[in-house]
Design an enzyme around this catalytic site. Sequence first.
Site, mmCIF file in Angstrom:
data_model
loop_
_atom_site.group_PDB
_atom_site.id
_atom_site.type_symbol
_atom_site.label_atom_id
_atom_site.label_comp_id
_atom_site.label_asym_id
_atom_site.label_seq_id
_atom_site.Cartn_x
_atom_site.Cartn_y
_atom_site.Cartn_z
ATOM 1 N N GLU A 295 -6.771 -0.919 -3.933
ATOM 2 C CA GLU A 295 -7.184 0.443 -3.567
ATOM 3 C C GLU A 295 -6.916 1.443 -4.684
ATOM 4 O O GLU A 295 -5.888 1.379 -5.358
ATOM 5 C CB GLU A 295 -6.424 0.899 -2.304
ATOM 6 N N ASP B 44 0.871 -1.174 0.000
ATOM 7 C CA ASP B 44 0.000 0.000 0.000
ATOM 8 C C ASP B 44 0.909 1.224 0.000
ATOM 9 O O ASP B 44 1.779 1.352 0.866
ATOM 10 C CB ASP B 44 -0.878 -0.047 1.264
ATOM 11 N N GLU C 199 -11.097 0.988 -0.788
ATOM 12 C CA GLU C 199 -10.128 -0.094 -0.592
ATOM 13 C C GLU C 199 -10.756 -1.364 -0.028
ATOM 14 O O GLU C 199 -10.741 -1.596 1.169
ATOM 15 C CB GLU C 199 -8.948 0.358 0.276
ATOM 16 N N HIS D 239 -11.987 5.995 2.627
ATOM 17 C CA HIS D 239 -12.035 7.234 3.410
ATOM 18 C C HIS D 239 -11.957 8.454 2.514
ATOM 19 O O HIS D 239 -11.414 8.385 1.406
ATOM 20 C CB HIS D 239 -10.850 7.251 4.385
ATOM 21 N N ASP E 187 -3.571 7.544 -2.771
ATOM 22 C CA ASP E 187 -3.445 6.382 -1.885
ATOM 23 C C ASP E 187 -3.875 5.176 -2.721
ATOM 24 O O ASP E 187 -5.005 5.147 -3.224
ATOM 25 C CB ASP E 187 -4.380 6.632 -0.681
ATOM 26 N N HIS F 85 -7.139 10.372 6.499
ATOM 27 C CA HIS F 85 -8.492 9.964 6.877
ATOM 28 C C HIS F 85 -9.243 11.228 7.289
ATOM 29 O O HIS F 85 -9.118 11.703 8.415
ATOM 30 C CB HIS F 85 -8.457 8.921 7.997
HETATM 31 MN MN MN Z 1 -3.736 2.810 1.258
HETATM 32 MN MN MN Z 2 -6.448 4.258 2.165
#
Ligand code: MN
Ligand code: MN
Length: 300
Positions: free
Chosen positions: A283, A84, A188, A155, A95, A163
């Site tokens: 994600e 990630d 995700e 998020h 992200d 977040h």
């Molecule tokens: Mn991530």
């Molecule tokens: Mn994330």
Amino acid sequence: MIVQIEDYLKAGKIAAEVREIVRVKDWIGKSVYEICEEVEGEIKKRGAKCAFPVNTSINEIAAHYTAEPNDPITIKDTDLVKIDLGAQINGYIADTAVTVCYDAQFDGLVQAAEEGLSNAMSMIKTGVKASDIGRTIETTIKQLGFKPIANLSGHSLDQYTIHAGRSIPNIWSIGGFSLSDNSAYACEPFVTTKEAGGFVRNGQIKNIFAINSRKKTKNEEADRLLDFIWKNFNMLPFALRWITKEWDEKKARELLDILVKKKAVQAYPVLIEVNEQRVAQAEHTFIPNETGVTVTTRAP
Ligand code: MN
Ligand code: MN
């Protein structure tokens, strides 16, 4: 309304390029330290900063593991590794994550995470309810014979904030919010086996940190580290690895410990599937609009 859409797009393009390199590379025999350093290097090489330490969460660890300085844990050919990664330009974040696996018996898990994500992306436009996205993800994963992780979610994102207050669930849930025009979100899906509990619990290990408060601790050295963290990472997460380039490792651990005890810094535990079943993840970061969606981390 986003004024910095260009920065979101730049960060997204870089994160996507790096993710695709990560996806096809043979990581067997590499240590998680080597992986984190290499992937973070690819992000920086392209002109972005890391939005958070690269996560290398193996098997039943669903999320939030990053390498310790010189971490010797090595990838085996039976491992399922969620990598990630995050890039940021002026604090505007991309992200994204991919699961790498070299054992065909886990291909289904990886595929289910990818399909959950792509079905979710297909339904996005302004006004779509987060609970409906959760339903799509859950249905997709269950139809493929697997289980979503109920207590992990996507998020909303904001400048220097990963977040930002809104959750995009991976299961259907009552209530929730509707997606706003020109706001950034991450989706995700996390997928585990039918035998799993379908939840994560906090583990013992904590190797990702972020600033909580800039209030002085009355320890001069600890305050100097706090300043360094603020200047270099702002509110974004960081790892011990990122500090030991400037501080001696033993000293850095000591000072970080003080900052955590004083609640100036928060430490995030690793998240582990409750039945210790394997977990896969996919994600994307996206920005909805009236007619559809810009997936900022779409594959090049
Ligand atoms: Mn991530
Ligand atoms: Mn994330």
